[in-house]
Design a protein around this motif. Structure first.
Motif, PDB file in Angstrom:
ATOM      1  N   ASN A  25       0.848  -1.095   0.142  1.00 30.96           N
ATOM      2  CA  ASN A  25       0.035  -0.054   0.059  1.00 30.96           C
ATOM      3  C   ASN A  25       0.834   1.193  -0.158  1.00 30.96           C
ATOM      4  N   VAL A  26       1.929   1.164   0.951  1.00 28.27           N
ATOM      5  CA  VAL A  26       2.723   2.509   0.956  1.00 28.27           C
ATOM      6  C   VAL A  26       3.505   2.619  -0.350  1.00 28.27           C
ATOM      7  N   VAL A  27       4.125   1.651  -0.985  1.00 27.33           N
ATOM      8  CA  VAL A  27       4.491   1.749  -2.284  1.00 27.33           C
ATOM      9  C   VAL A  27       3.780   2.295  -3.509  1.00 27.33           C
ATOM     10  N   ARG A  28       2.647   1.837  -3.386  1.00 28.75           N
ATOM     11  CA  ARG A  28       1.812   2.075  -4.488  1.00 28.75           C
ATOM     12  C   ARG A  28       1.253   3.566  -4.225  1.00 28.75           C
ATOM     13  N   GLU A  29       1.015   3.979  -3.007  1.00 27.84           N
ATOM     14  CA  GLU A  29       0.571   5.365  -2.838  1.00 27.84           C
ATOM     15  C   GLU A  29       1.843   6.487  -3.202  1.00 27.84           C
ATOM     16  N   SER A  30       3.149   6.012  -3.007  1.00 32.10           N
ATOM     17  CA  SER A  30       4.201   6.806  -3.182  1.00 32.10           C
ATOM     18  C   SER A  30       4.317   7.025  -4.812  1.00 32.10           C
ATOM     19  N   VAL A  31       4.197   5.893  -5.400  1.00 34.25           N
ATOM     20  CA  VAL A  31       4.383   5.916  -7.108  1.00 34.25           C
ATOM     21  C   VAL A  31       3.143   6.802  -7.506  1.00 34.25           C
ATOM     22  N   GLY A  32       2.061   6.720  -7.066  1.00 33.54           N
ATOM     23  CA  GLY A  32       0.801   7.468  -7.458  1.00 33.54           C
ATOM     24  C   GLY A  32       1.197   8.906  -7.111  1.00 33.54           C
ATOM     25  N   ALA A  33       1.576   9.258  -5.982  1.00 35.86           N
ATOM     26  CA  ALA A  33       1.974  10.666  -5.576  1.00 35.86           C
ATOM     27  C   ALA A  33       2.892  11.355  -6.489  1.00 35.86           C
ATOM     28  N   HIS A  34       4.044  10.432  -6.971  1.00 37.09           N
ATOM     29  CA  HIS A  34       4.975  11.109  -7.824  1.00 37.09           C
ATOM     30  C   HIS A  34       4.834  11.174  -9.077  1.00 37.09           C
ATOM     31  N   LEU A  35       3.353  10.735  -9.473  1.00 42.74           N
ATOM     32  CA  LEU A  35       2.904  11.037 -10.967  1.00 42.74           C
ATOM     33  C   LEU A  35       2.145  12.328 -11.243  1.00 42.74           C
ATOM     34  N   ARG A  36       2.032  13.107 -10.112  1.00 41.58           N
ATOM     35  CA  ARG A  36       1.617  14.514 -10.365  1.00 41.58           C
ATOM     36  C   ARG A  36       2.211  15.397 -11.317  1.00 41.58           C
ATOM     37  N   SER A  37       1.720  15.638 -12.420  1.00 38.72           N
ATOM     38  CA  SER A  37       2.567  16.414 -13.447  1.00 38.72           C
ATOM     39  C   SER A  37       1.561  16.843 -14.326  1.00 38.72           C
ATOM     40  N   ASP A  38       1.765  18.114 -15.136  1.00 40.48           N
ATOM     41  CA  ASP A  38       0.875  18.840 -16.040  1.00 40.48           C
ATOM     42  C   ASP A  38       1.724  18.447 -17.284  1.00 40.48           C
ATOM     43  N   VAL A  39       2.761  17.791 -17.404  1.00 40.29           N
ATOM     44  CA  VAL A  39       3.490  17.314 -18.546  1.00 40.29           C
ATOM     45  C   VAL A  39       3.766  16.023 -18.674  1.00 40.29           C
ATOM     46  N   PRO A  40       4.172  15.464 -19.993  1.00 43.96           N
ATOM     47  CA  PRO A  40       4.139  14.134 -20.014  1.00 43.96           C
ATOM     48  C   PRO A  40       5.174  13.302 -19.096  1.00 43.96           C
ATOM     49  N   VAL A  41       4.675  12.116 -18.396  1.00 47.69           N
ATOM     50  CA  VAL A  41       5.464  11.310 -17.474  1.00 47.69           C
ATOM     51  C   VAL A  41       5.821  10.020 -18.137  1.00 47.69           C
ATOM     52  N   CYS A  42       6.927   9.300 -17.997  1.00 47.25           N
ATOM     53  CA  CYS A  42       7.253   8.047 -18.363  1.00 47.25           C
ATOM     54  C   CYS A  42       7.948   7.427 -17.294  1.00 47.25           C
ATOM     55  N   THR A  43       8.478   6.273 -17.537  1.00 45.20           N
ATOM     56  CA  THR A  43       9.327   5.437 -16.389  1.00 45.20           C
ATOM     57  C   THR A  43      10.556   4.698 -17.050  1.00 45.20           C
ATOM     58  N   LEU A  44      11.639   4.680 -16.222  1.00 50.31           N
ATOM     59  CA  LEU A  44      12.707   4.074 -16.695  1.00 50.31           C
ATOM     60  C   LEU A  44      12.236   2.485 -16.407  1.00 50.31           C
ATOM     61  N   LEU A  45      12.766   1.444 -17.163  1.00 52.25           N
ATOM     62  CA  LEU A  45      12.205   0.112 -16.692  1.00 52.25           C
ATOM     63  C   LEU A  45      13.626  -0.796 -17.226  1.00 52.25           C
ATOM     64  N   SER A  46      14.336  -1.097 -16.326  1.00 48.94           N
ATOM     65  CA  SER A  46      15.451  -2.367 -16.680  1.00 48.94           C
ATOM     66  C   SER A  46      15.009  -3.464 -16.435  1.00 48.94           C
ATOM     67  N   GLY A  47      13.690  -3.791 -15.866  1.00 57.00           N
ATOM     68  CA  GLY A  47      13.490  -5.280 -15.804  1.00 57.00           C
ATOM     69  C   GLY A  47      13.830  -5.872 -14.538  1.00 57.00           C
ATOM     70  N   GLY A  48      14.319  -4.737 -13.656  1.00 59.22           N
ATOM     71  CA  GLY A  48      14.442  -5.229 -12.260  1.00 59.22           C
ATOM     72  C   GLY A  48      13.167  -5.079 -11.464  1.00 59.22           C
ATOM     73  N   LEU A  49      13.271  -5.547 -10.042  1.00 61.05           N
ATOM     74  CA  LEU A  49      11.886  -5.520  -9.405  1.00 61.05           C
ATOM     75  C   LEU A  49      11.720  -4.060  -9.189  1.00 61.05           C
ATOM     76  N   ASP A  50      12.536  -3.195  -8.660  1.00 59.98           N
ATOM     77  CA  ASP A  50      12.403  -1.722  -8.284  1.00 59.98           C
ATOM     78  C   ASP A  50      11.628  -0.888  -9.694  1.00 59.98           C
ATOM     79  N   SER A  51      12.297  -1.034 -10.564  1.00 55.19           N
ATOM     80  CA  SER A  51      11.811  -0.117 -11.962  1.00 55.19           C
ATOM     81  C   SER A  51      10.231  -0.863 -12.194  1.00 55.19           C
ATOM     82  N   SER A  52      10.233  -2.359 -12.215  1.00 52.75           N
ATOM     83  CA  SER A  52       9.062  -2.979 -12.721  1.00 52.75           C
ATOM     84  C   SER A  52       7.766  -2.499 -11.774  1.00 52.75           C
TER      85      SER A  52
END
Length: 599
Positions: A238-265
């Motif tokens: 719950n805590v991690v999901r909430e934090s990722v959601g909070a970090h999505l706040r933006s008025d410009v396009p957002v993407c994600t780095l994805l190495s295929g490891g657990l954290d970026s996934s």
């Protein structure tokens, strides 16, 4: 998000530079803020700002941002993730807002609550706040050190900025190397040592620190708070999901780095639920073998349905990016992987993305470093003392016992034989030790040292491409959740082997492919050991290298960098950095230059 600059003097005195000079200083950081620029003068103060518009990209969010009565002004670099909560509290006290920009929230909070406001902020930031009524300047940096801040005394003035290059552009500054930091860099490959930077007299503001400058008599008062994560007993998921959601706040396009490891996934998983056309990006070596980051990232991207792109580096591009980054940033690189991060940031910026999520922080908080933690466990079980020096020595690139063979005698003498490096690591471990669970103390040490370096690496490499990097794991609430876990939920050894990040893996094992959940740590692997040959010509011909390194060390490393990669990487970086600033250096001149610096 921005590059910030400030020059202040005693009350009644002019700052001593023209607007044109201040603009030249500010615009050394144009890459941090390509969307706008501002300058504000009031008595002894000049504030400058370069803007990367992310929230409320209209002119209403321009900086420096000034209070309604023009008695307070703010330059701010970062994002506030509890903006709505703080606005509600401020509105209840009668504050009326004009914009939706979090900069205005920070300004209002500092006007209303003063330095006490920092304890309420959840986010990443560095800032300068001028209060003409109270005749003071506040400099502050977030507790985890996500955003950078440096400062220096220049004659009777104080100068601060997001990057050292802006400070060094001041007309009264003569840049000189800090030999203590230079020697420490060879061991740690970090461009700061506590408050010291690679430049003599230029100081880094430590994470979680507030510096108060009295405009009346130039007194400095520093408040450094050891980061104590809040107690969070909620489930990790719950805590991690909430934090990722909070970090999505933006008025410009957002993407994600994805190495295929657990954290970026995990970041991609949660972001994809809220962004239907999410883009994801992976970086690595062009000839990576099967089973590496590219394959794992493609697996996750296919499962989640992201628009995926790769940034592939070969030896030629690696060398070109290395040279370009040292030249533009004007400091050595920390790790070879900075080139990969910058390459992928450039790619996503070309696609129109301005903000990207990254997984930094999960390993330091949840226990993801198998090798270092196993070594720490052996250190604990052996009963050896001096754990601070254990961390310095176990992760050394140029071991301290080799310094006499690498550095010229007069340079190592000027560096005080690494005594400050020794003192810094011992003090850092002591500050982060509670003594109740030895392995938790070692993990806190990794958070204090490793994480600050990784966050700095992400910041410089992304901002050089005018991209804002956000780190949902490197968040105060997530840190509080991880800190509340026993080590048996993070790292340990069983009859079946070693486990890492147990609680985080278990939290998301039903959401991601099993091979991702169980995958060992991997981070932008690059075969840099085989790619350093072109840099060896630069090392061998470097005037600066000859002024600090023993000739035998230069010859040995330049002849076979693959065999001596742990020496070649930091030595080549120092050579490129030194030639960038002091191309005519001669043996014996560097220590003299450091002592005569005007900073």
């Amino acid at each position: 998000m921005c590059g910030i600059l400030g020059i202040v003097a005693t009350w009644g005195d002019e700052p001593g530079i023209t607007d044109a000079q201040a603009i030249r200083m500010r615009d050394t950081m144009a890459h941090r803020g390509p969307d706008g620029a501002g300058l504000w003068r009031a008595g002894p103060v000049v504030l400058g700002h370069r803007r990367l518009a992310v929230v409320d990209p209209t002119d209403a969010g321009a900086q420096p941002m000034v209070s309604a009565d023009a008695r307070q002004s703010l330059v701010y670099n970062g994002e506030l993730y509890n903006d709505a909560e703080l606005r509600t509290a401020l509105e209840a006290e009668g504050v009326a807002f004009r914009t939706s920009c979090d900069t205005e929230t920070v300004l209002a909070a500092l006007v209303r609550w003063g330095p006490e406001a920092f304890s309420r902020f959840r986010g990443m930031y560095s800032l300068g706040f001028v209060d003409l009524d109270r005749r003071r300047l506040l400099l502050a940096r977030d507790p985890l050190g996500v955003k950078p801040m440096c400062w220096a005394r220049v004659g009777g003035r104080l100068v601060f900025a997001s990057e050292p290059t802006a400070v060094l552009k001041h007309p009264d500054v003569r840049p000189a190397p800090d030999l203590v930091s230079l020697s420490a860099y060879l061991t740690t490959i970090r461009t700061t040592l506590a408050e010291r930077t690679m430049f003599d007299g230029v100081r880094s503001l430590p994470p979680g620190t507030v510096l108060c400058f009295d405009l009346n008599d130039q007194r400095l008062q520093e408040t450094a708070t050891r980061f104590e994560p809040p107690e969070v007993s909620a489930p990790v998921r719950n805590v991690v999901r909430e934090s990722v959601g909070a970090h999505l706040r933006s008025d410009v396009p957002v993407c994600t780095l994805l190495s295929g490891g657990l954290d970026s996934s995990v970041c991609a998983l949660v972001a994809r639920e809220q962004i239907s056309d999410l883009r994801s990006y992976c970086a690595g070596a062009a000839d990576s073998p099967p089973g590496g980051d590219f394959d794992h990232a493609n697996l996750v991207a296919s499962r989640l349905g992201t628009r995926h792109r790769e940034a592939r580096l070969d030896a030629e591009r690696f060398d070109a990016l290395w040279r370009e980054m040292v030249d533009r940033l004007a400091v050595p690189l920390s790790t070879p992987n900075e080139t990969a991060i910058h390459a992928v940031a450039t790619a996503l910026r070309t696609d129109g993305c301005i903000v990207t999520l990254s997984g930094e922080g999960a390993d330091e908080l949840f226990g993801g470093y198998e090798g270092p933690l196993l070594a720490a466990l052996a250190h604990v079980e052996s009963g050896n003392d001096d754990p601070g020096m254990f961390h310095a020595d176990s992760a050394a690139w140029v071991p301290r016992e080799l310094k006499h063979a690498v550095l010229l005698p007069e340079v190592f003498e000027a560096a005080a034989h690494d005594q400050q490096l020794i003192d810094s690591y011992r003090q850092t471990f002591e500050q982060n030790s509670r003594g109740d669970e030895p392995m938790a103390d070692h993990l806190r040490m990794l958070r204090a040292v490793n994480l600050t370096g990784l966050l700095g690496r992400l910041d410089t490499a992304t901002m050089l491409a005018s991209v804002e990097g956000r780190t949902p794991f490197a968040d105060a609430i997530v840190a509080g959740c991880a800190e509340a876990l026993p080590m048996t939920a993070r790292f340990g050894r069983t009859e079946d082997g070693v486990f890492t990040k147990r609680a985080l893996r278990e939290a998301f094992e039903g959401d991601l492919p099993p091979e991702i959940v169980s995958r060992p740590k991997a981070s932008f692997p690059l075969p840099f050991q085989a790619w350093m040959a072109p840099a060896m010509d630069r090392l061998a011909s470097s005037a600066f290298a000859r002024s600090v390194f023993c000739p035998e060390a230069i010859e040995t490393v330049a002849r076979d960098p693959s065999a001596h990669w742990h020496l070649a990487w930091p030595m080549a970086n120092v050579a490129m950095w030194g030639d960038r600033w002091w191309p005519q250096a001669e043996r014996g001149s560097i220590g003299t230059a450091a002592m005569s610096s005007a900073v």
